[in-house]
Design an enzyme around this catalytic site. Structure first.
Site, short mmCIF file in Angstrom:
data_model
loop_
_atom_site.label_atom_id
_atom_site.label_comp_id
_atom_site.label_asym_id
_atom_site.label_seq_id
_atom_site.Cartn_x
_atom_site.Cartn_y
_atom_site.Cartn_z
N ASP A 1 -2.78 -6.14 21.23
CA ASP A 1 -2.20 -5.97 19.90
C ASP A 1 -3.17 -6.41 18.81
O ASP A 1 -3.50 -5.63 17.91
CB ASP A 1 -0.91 -6.78 19.79
CG ASP A 1 -0.34 -6.72 18.39
OD1 ASP A 1 0.11 -5.62 17.99
OD2 ASP A 1 -0.38 -7.74 17.68
N ASP B 1 -0.87 -9.70 6.61
CA ASP B 1 -1.94 -9.13 7.41
C ASP B 1 -1.81 -7.63 7.60
O ASP B 1 -2.79 -6.95 7.87
CB ASP B 1 -2.00 -9.80 8.79
CG ASP B 1 -2.19 -11.30 8.69
OD1 ASP B 1 -2.92 -11.73 7.79
OD2 ASP B 1 -1.58 -12.03 9.50
N ASP C 1 -8.57 26.70 -14.08
CA ASP C 1 -8.56 27.15 -15.46
C ASP C 1 -10.02 27.41 -15.85
O ASP C 1 -10.94 26.84 -15.25
CB ASP C 1 -7.93 26.09 -16.36
CG ASP C 1 -7.95 26.49 -17.82
OD1 ASP C 1 -7.57 27.63 -18.12
OD2 ASP C 1 -8.39 25.67 -18.65
#
Length: 738
Positions: free
Chosen positions: A703, A26, A421
């Site tokens: 969380d 996860d 360049d």
């Protein structure tokens, strides 16, 4: 090549080089847990697990650790594992793109979904029993908590034995067991339910992040029309072989990389290269898999197999880039490694100090300590950077912007100077001969002599001279001892003479200024032309002038960089007059007359002032690309762009450089937002928990909720477009900022 070398070394040492597909991860911390557990087994070396591609690579001495033990160790941690060498090859009826979960299992049939459903039903049944029979209120929700504790607790113990004692599973299991012990059965059941739901949502979000690159794989059609004996037969595109001829009708997608052998059409290659204008194709033109044929029918000879076509190689490079950790990600991992033990220490002190020192209620402070344990998981913080980096790299790849790793993506946004360049980068790389000035002999003799020297060279000037000779019917004379002097000249023995085709400076060094028609050279250079001087046995015999026009989008690209606050400088080996003529058209600083070593010096000067990027064609600018903070390849063809530098512009658009910078800044802003969300929620819940406001279920929600929010915010980058460039003063997060 590196993998092949490791396999050879492993065989020589009696070790097996293995690759496994690991499912069920996860967040990046899952990959760390598996690496730690596998690395502790004997006889295992070079363990590497990419969270994004889900591929585990290692070297195994099966005499020390059998494969079965390795696989069972990973499964004991709660993850699925499958030997990639045993994965079956897709058949024509398969729909999987080859990216992500090979099983293609619906989310509601996964073990996580079934576990979440079971716990959810037990919680619902528990509340129903509590309502119907109040005397059973203290026991009705215990089964749900015990089921969750049995599953997650067993996984926590396996992780602890494998070297990861501070896992979220351990913290959650301790909090659940503690809640049951102090009689908070409802809280315990809600904690395991929310944890299971959070894991399920995190898995879905992680799958969405991994699928960001799937759109590229889906560009290749499943079938192709192979022409055999003037009959078109439908076959699987995955089975096309080099040399076969396919028919691409108007409206069809090109099924393979190849070369047009018949027909003319415009092909929309924007899904792969980001080039918004359809590209005209005719006999001899290359085509890439996934392009959309717009007008006429084409017959295309296949030049690459399906496993090696442009899109397959892009996907491989992007997966490797996503696996490479960005500096910010490495810093946050180190930070989180100290953060979790600190929060655990605070939780223990919260449980012990108030009751022991001040006689406070044990139940109250045990409850608050358990809530702090749940806040201690750093999943959202660890995921904040890699989720954004992954989405940023995938978003760029889908727009023809290849970025090879998080470090390059971070650095690009911080550059304050871009060195370009000239030939093939700011200009189209297709110069044409405009003037032939023989000092002795005729135009044809001069052109034939020079073409003989340049025959076989891939330099744009050489190709222009050879095209001019072929167009004029000038035969190629035999040449030997062909040699290139980088930045100076090409030389060969033609007709018994040493013929040199080089810059006016080289000619002046060889034979002095007299006789090389300096006034005529100056006049041609003032017109924006590049002049080469032809010497035969160190004597000037003629001049050839060529002109290479700026790319159509070069002026817009330089202006876009200016709007982003980025300085642009053109570094060219061409003469100062030609360089300034191009510079005036584009509004760019010019450093001309530079040899390759001079370009390196200019890059060093720019790097001393601020981060600098170098943009070149990927062929002649290797040292300068490597010396810059970021090397960006364009103009050298898809093959070169895929293999060189830190980033590549498949569409060969100068505006793509500004797009790269804007994408980098958008990604870093996204990371900043993610870190604020992750740490901000933790800080808020830390305070509210100590004050007794936060319940256990809110702690676990802090969380899982933060992890889902961080992932969803990162997924926004998949829809990124450079409609509004990021301002130069935007706040860009780095490890130093934290």
């Amino acid at each position: 090549m590196l993998d092949e070398a490791r396999i050879g070394q492993a065989v020589a040492e009696g070790k097996s080089a293995l690759r496994y597909k690991v499912t069920g991860m996860d967040c990046p911390s899952c990959a760390t847990k598996i690496e730690t557990a596998v690395g502790r087994l004997s006889g295992i070396e070079d363990v590497s697990l990419s969270y994004h591609s889900q591929v585990l690579k290692l070297r195994l001495d099966e005499a020390a650790t059998p494969r079965e033990r390795l696989e069972s160790t990973i499964r004991s941690l709660g993850f699925g594992v499958e030997d990639m060498d045993r994965i079956q090859v897709m058949t024509e009826g398969d729909t999987d793109t080859g990216v992500g979960d090979p099983a293609g299992q619906a989310w509601w049939t996964t073990p996580k979904a079934r576990l979440t459903g079971l716990i959810g039903m037990l919680v619902a049944a528990g509340f129903l029993v509590s309502w119907l029979i109040p005397d059973l209120e203290d026991y009705a929700l215990v089964p749900a908590a015990l089921v969750g504790l049995a599953v997650f607790g067993r996984r926590a113990l396996a992780l602890a034995r494998a070297g990861s004692p501070f896992s979220i599973e351990m913290l959650m299991s301790i909090a659940t067991a503690g809640a049951l012990i102090i009689g908070e059965t409802a809280e315990a059941s809600i904690v395991v339910l929310l944890f299971a739901v959070g894991e399920l949502l995190e898995g879905l979000a992680a799958g969405a992040a991994r699928s960001g690159i799937k759109a590229l794989a889906a560009l290749v059609p499943r079938t192709a029309l192979v022409i055999e004996d003037d009959v078109a037969r439908e076959v699987s595109a995955s089975r096309l072989e080099i040399g076969q001829v396919v028919l691409v009708r108007p409206g069809d997608r090109v099924p393979a990389d190849g070369e047009v052998i018949d027909g003319e059409s415009d092909v929309d290659e924007s899904p792969v290269t980001g080039e918004s204008v359809p590209v005209p194709k005719q006999v001899g033109s290359p085509v890439i898999a996934g392009g959309i044929n717009a007008t006429g029918a084409l017959r295309v000879r296949v030049t690459r197999e399906a496993s090696d076509n442009t899109i397959a190689r892009i996907i491989h490079l992007v997966e490797e880039a996503q696996a490479a950790k960005a500096p910010t990600a490495r810093f946050i991992e180190r930070f989180s490694g100290r953060y979790t033990p600190f929060v655990i220490l605070v939780a223990v002190l919260t449980v012990l100090v108030p009751p022991l020192a001040f006689g406070a209620d044990w139940h109250t402070w045990i409850y608050r300590g358990l809530a702090l344990l749940l806040i201690g998981c750093p999943c959202a913080l660890i995921l904040s950077t890699p989720a954004a980096i992954t989405s940023g790299i995938a978003a760029g790849a889908r727009r023809g912007l290849l970025i090879k790793g998080g470090a390059a993506l971070e650095t690009i946004g911080r550059v304050r100077a871009i060195a370009f360049d000239k030939t093939g980068t700011l200009t189209q790389g297709r110069p044409q001969v405009t003037d032939l000035v023989p000092l002795t002999g005729t135009d044809r003799s001069l052109l034939g002599m020079v073409a003989a020297v340049e025959n076989g060279s891939s330099h744009p000037i050489a190709r222009a001279i050879l095209d001019c000779a072929a167009g004029g019917g000038v035969p190629l004379r035999p040449a030997r001892e062909q040699k290139a002097l980088p930045g100076r000249a090409a030389q060969a023995i033609v007709g018994g003479k040493l013929v040199e085709v080089g810059s006016p400076r080289h000619a002046a060094e060889r034979c002095g200024l007299e006789g090389i028609s300096a006034d005529r050279i100056a006049a041609l250079e003032d017109e924006g032309k590049t002049v080469v001087v032809v010497l035969a046995d160190a004597q000037p015999v003629g001049l050839i002038a060529l002109r290479d026009e700026p790319r159509p989008d070069a002026l817009r690209g330089i202006a876009a960089l200016r709007d982003l606050g980025v300085r642009s400088i053109m570094l060219t080996g061409d003469n100062i007059r030609t360089g300034q003529a191009i510079g005036r058209k584009l509004g760019i600083e010019v450093k001309a007359g530079l040899l390759p070593e001079n370009k390196l010096n200019e890059i060093a000067v720019l790097k001393a002032e601020a981060p600098v990027a170098m943009v070149g064609d990927g062929i002649n600018d290797g040292p300068a690309l490597a010396a810059a903070d970021v090397g960006i390849a364009m103009g050298g063809g898809t093959d070169v762009a895929l293999e060189t530098a830190d980033a590549a512009l498949l569409g060969n658009r100068v505006e793509g450089v500004a797009d790269l910078i804007a994408l980098s800044r958008a990604t870093m802003t996204n990371i900043h937002q993610n870190v604020v969300v992750a740490l901000g929620l933790k800080a808020v819940f830390l305070v509210t928990t100590l004050l007794g406001v936060t319940d256990l279920w809110l702690a676990i929600l802090s969380d899982t909720g933060a992890t889902v929010l961080v992932t969803l915010n990162a997924l926004r980058l998949l829809r990124w477009s450079n409609a509004q460039p990021e301002p130069v003063h935007a706040n860009h997060l780095s490890s130093q900022d934290l």
